[in-house]
Design a protein around this motif. Structure first.
Motif, PDB file in Angstrom:
ATOM      1  N   ASP A  99      94.052   7.995 116.605  1.00  0.00           N
ATOM      2  CA  ASP A  99      95.021   7.183 117.335  1.00  0.00           C
ATOM      3  C   ASP A  99      95.478   5.997 116.505  1.00  0.00           C
ATOM      4  OD1 ASP A  99      94.785   8.725 119.764  1.00  0.00           O
ATOM      5  OD2 ASP A  99      92.851   7.753 120.091  1.00  0.00           O
ATOM      6  N   GLN A 103     107.054   4.765 109.412  1.00  0.00           N
ATOM      7  CA  GLN A 103     106.880   4.911 110.851  1.00  0.00           C
ATOM      8  C   GLN A 103     108.164   5.406 111.482  1.00  0.00           C
ATOM      9  OE1 GLN A 103     106.571   1.227 113.208  1.00  0.00           O
ATOM     10  NE2 GLN A 103     106.958   0.048 111.338  1.00  0.00           N
ATOM     11  N   GLU A 114     107.575   8.087 117.071  1.00  0.00           N
ATOM     12  CA  GLU A 114     106.388   8.775 117.582  1.00  0.00           C
ATOM     13  C   GLU A 114     105.083   8.282 116.971  1.00  0.00           C
ATOM     14  OE1 GLU A 114     106.709  10.826 120.073  1.00  0.00           O
ATOM     15  OE2 GLU A 114     108.879  10.516 120.010  1.00  0.00           O
ATOM     16  N   GLY A 115     105.148   7.635 115.819  1.00  0.00           N
ATOM     17  CA  GLY A 115     103.905   7.214 115.199  1.00  0.00           C
ATOM     18  C   GLY A 115     104.085   6.700 113.790  1.00  0.00           C
ATOM     19  N   ARG A 124      98.232  10.631 110.063  1.00  0.00           N
ATOM     20  CA  ARG A 124      99.224  10.403 111.106  1.00  0.00           C
ATOM     21  C   ARG A 124      98.532   9.806 112.319  1.00  0.00           C
ATOM     22  NH1 ARG A 124     104.715   9.668 111.766  1.00  0.00           N
ATOM     23  NH2 ARG A 124     105.386  10.445 113.814  1.00  0.00           N
ATOM     24  N   GLU A 174      99.185   6.982 116.018  1.00  0.00           N
ATOM     25  CA  GLU A 174     100.164   6.292 116.866  1.00  0.00           C
ATOM     26  C   GLU A 174     100.425   4.873 116.389  1.00  0.00           C
ATOM     27  OE1 GLU A 174     100.493   6.744 121.013  1.00  0.00           O
ATOM     28  OE2 GLU A 174      98.988   8.351 121.115  1.00  0.00           O
ATOM     29  N   TYR A 175      99.377   4.233 115.842  1.00  0.00           N
ATOM     30  CA  TYR A 175      99.521   2.869 115.345  1.00  0.00           C
ATOM     31  C   TYR A 175      98.741   2.724 114.041  1.00  0.00           C
ATOM     32  CZ  TYR A 175     101.109   1.808 120.095  1.00  0.00           C
ATOM     33  OH  TYR A 175     101.800   1.807 121.283  1.00  0.00           O
ATOM     34  N   ARG A 180     105.211  -0.122 115.123  1.00  0.00           N
ATOM     35  CA  ARG A 180     103.881   0.411 115.409  1.00  0.00           C
ATOM     36  C   ARG A 180     102.826  -0.051 114.409  1.00  0.00           C
ATOM     37  NH1 ARG A 180     103.298   4.745 118.832  1.00  0.00           N
ATOM     38  NH2 ARG A 180     105.188   5.380 119.940  1.00  0.00           N
ATOM     39  N   LEU A 214      97.015   2.484 124.452  1.00  0.00           N
ATOM     40  CA  LEU A 214      96.761   3.892 124.159  1.00  0.00           C
ATOM     41  C   LEU A 214      96.178   4.630 125.362  1.00  0.00           C
ATOM     42  CD1 LEU A 214      95.395   3.413 120.553  1.00  0.00           C
ATOM     43  CD2 LEU A 214      97.326   4.887 121.158  1.00  0.00           C
TER      44      LEU A 214
END
Length: 498
Positions: free
Chosen positions: A10, A135, A138-139, A157, A159-160, A282, A319
């Protein structure tokens, strides 16, 4: 050419220093999959550490993670910090369980934090170099390659992503962020040494205008020294010998304390710098990647650790879908921590400039005026609160309770201490009395996010304490129905819709 794509995290954290490791532990303990990428192939040891001071507010944050007592066992505590001449700040009156400064090498802090992070499920990958970052909606994609050899790149890869990779941050560079500021102290010498005749003071400072020295004990026979010589301003890579340290000690103190040996020597330039924003989409910056300043007051590592304590629970809430407005919550990281970083730059810069003034008359006036100011209790409290971190407050929204954003001390609850209750990462709703029916239902509905506690001496009828130990919301309403309704609105705002 990309060799492998990693998609099972994540959050990607770049940098396994204290800031990154605290953040990784906080995320992992909340069930967030995170990977820490670190260029160094091995954890730091006695020859690579710079920071040595752990202040009261940081110890409180570590206490809220069950780590403070472990770290206390690794060093020595001091109850005052001498600034220059006979001017000193006393920690003894701090309203904290930790009314002192802990002197311990940074590698002890990192070891404790890494053990916790790994035990909670975080991955720490060493010997990898970040080659780039991009970024999208989506991520975030972080490109890495092994540091020691030429090899195909991998892509992580997530999300943040969070850059905690120091003053030469690759993440900051990839974001295209400037790092405005300037050098403050050139050719500052750091060393860990042994003395045949150690100084009697626990923290020893000497400044004579042309030379400055600071000596602090680690408690194991080794001492951290900072030395500066106005007449010897050399670039960071210039050779460094014990004779140079001996000369500065003799000028600053009138003795070299029988300087015997060193296990580590380093020369560096101390800058004051801060990025304009701690968040870009992100990607977040924390610690020295976001701000750097002089070592005066020992606030550097502490500020980074408190950055992480502020950011971790907010990332986890976003998240896990536990925030009514995730973007607003994540934006609050920059809104709260950027002013703190700016304040630390100013306070540490002022301390070092005052310590290095040259004219004798100016130094004498500095000592008299500073000593007089610190005899005024509100001024002394503000100064020690700034240095220790105890006095840090966050801004509050218009119309919010005056307590919002203030630090909550480790109050005694009916069933233990507050900072023990914070160890599971939840908010704590403190009441002066047993909950009303409405309040009890609110807490039961949100027991995954909120714990209830009773404190007969609580300052307010209800206080919602954030996971980082600051007031999210407070209420002085006496009517139980109205109080429960207000509490429900606050819990929805901070913890999302049930």
């Amino acid at each position: 050419m990309t060799h492998e794509m990693h998609r099972d995290q994540d959050v990607v954290i770049v940098g396994a220093g204290p800031t990154g490791l605290l953040l990784a532990g906080d995320l992992a303990e909340r069930g967030i999959a995170c990977t820490v990428l670190e260029r160094r192939a091995e954890p730091p040891d006695t020859t690579t550490t710079r920071a040595f001071a752990v202040h009261a507010r940081t110890l409180e944050q570590l206490d809220a993670r069950g780590l403070a007592d472990r770290l206390l066992a690794t060093g020595t505590t001091v109850d005052a910090l001498r600034l220059y001449g006979k001017v000193a700040l006393s920690f003894a009156q701090l309203p904290s369980r930790f009314p002192f400064l802990l002197v311990t090498p940074q590698f002890n802090v990192e070891r404790v934090l890494e053990e916790r992070a790994v035990a909670a499920g975080a991955r720490v990958l060493r010997g990898v170099c970040v080659a780039g970052l991009s970024q999208d909606a989506e991520g975030v994609s972080v490109r890495v390659r092994p540091e020691a050899q030429a090899a195909p790149e991998s892509v992580f890869r997530a999300e943040y992503a969070v850059g905690t990779d120091g003053v030469h941050s690759t993440v900051r560079e990839a974001l295209g962020l400037p790092y405005p500021g300037r050098p403050v102290v050139r050719s500052l010498v750091l060393a860990d040494v042994r003395f045949a005749k150690p100084p009697q003071d626990v923290l020893t400072v000497g400044a004579v205008g042309d030379a400055f020295a600071f000596v602090a004990p680690f408690g194991d026979g080794w001492y951290r020294t900072f030395c500066w010589n106005r007449d010897r301003q050399l670039p960071p890579g210039a050779p460094l010998e014990l004779a140079e340290i001996r000369e500065v000690l003799e000028r600053a103190f009138g003795t070299d304390f029988g300087l015997a040996e060193a296990r580590w020597l380093s020369r560096f330039q101390s800058d004051e710098r801060q990025v304009p924003e701690y968040r870009v989409g992100r990607v977040f910056l924390a610690g020295d990647a976001a701000h750097c300043h002089t070592p005066a007051g020992g606030q550097g590592m502490n500020t980074g650790l408190q950055d992480a304590a502020n950011l971790g629970w907010k990332l986890a809430a976003a998240l896990r879908g536990r925030a009514a407005d995730p973007e607003r919550l994540l934006d609050s990281y920059n809104a709260e921590r950027h002013p703190v970083g700016r304040q630390v730059l100013r306070s540490s810069g002022a301390l070092v400039r005052l310590a290095l003034v040259k004219p004798l008359a100016v130094r004498a006036a500095r000592d008299v005026l500073s000593a007089a100011a610190l005899r005024v209790r509100p001024i002394a409290n503000r100064a020690i609160g700034t240095v220790s971190g105890i006095g840090i407050e966050y801004g509050r929204a218009h119309g919010a309770h005056p307590a919002a954003g203030t630090r909550v001390g480790d109050v005694q609850l009916a069933d233990g201490r507050l900072y023990e209750r914070l160890r599971d990462g939840r908010f704590v709703l403190i009441s002066r009395s047993a909950p009303s029916g409405g309040e009890a239902r609110l807490v039961e509905d949100r027991k995954a996010d909120v714990a209830f506690a009773v404190c007969a001496d609580a300052a307010h009828a209800l206080t919602l304490v954030r996971p980082d130990g600051y007031v999210a919301w407070a209420c002085d309403e006496t009517d139980p129905v109205s109080r429960a309704a207000q509490a429900g609105e606050a819990l929805t705002e901070w913890c999302g819709i049930v």
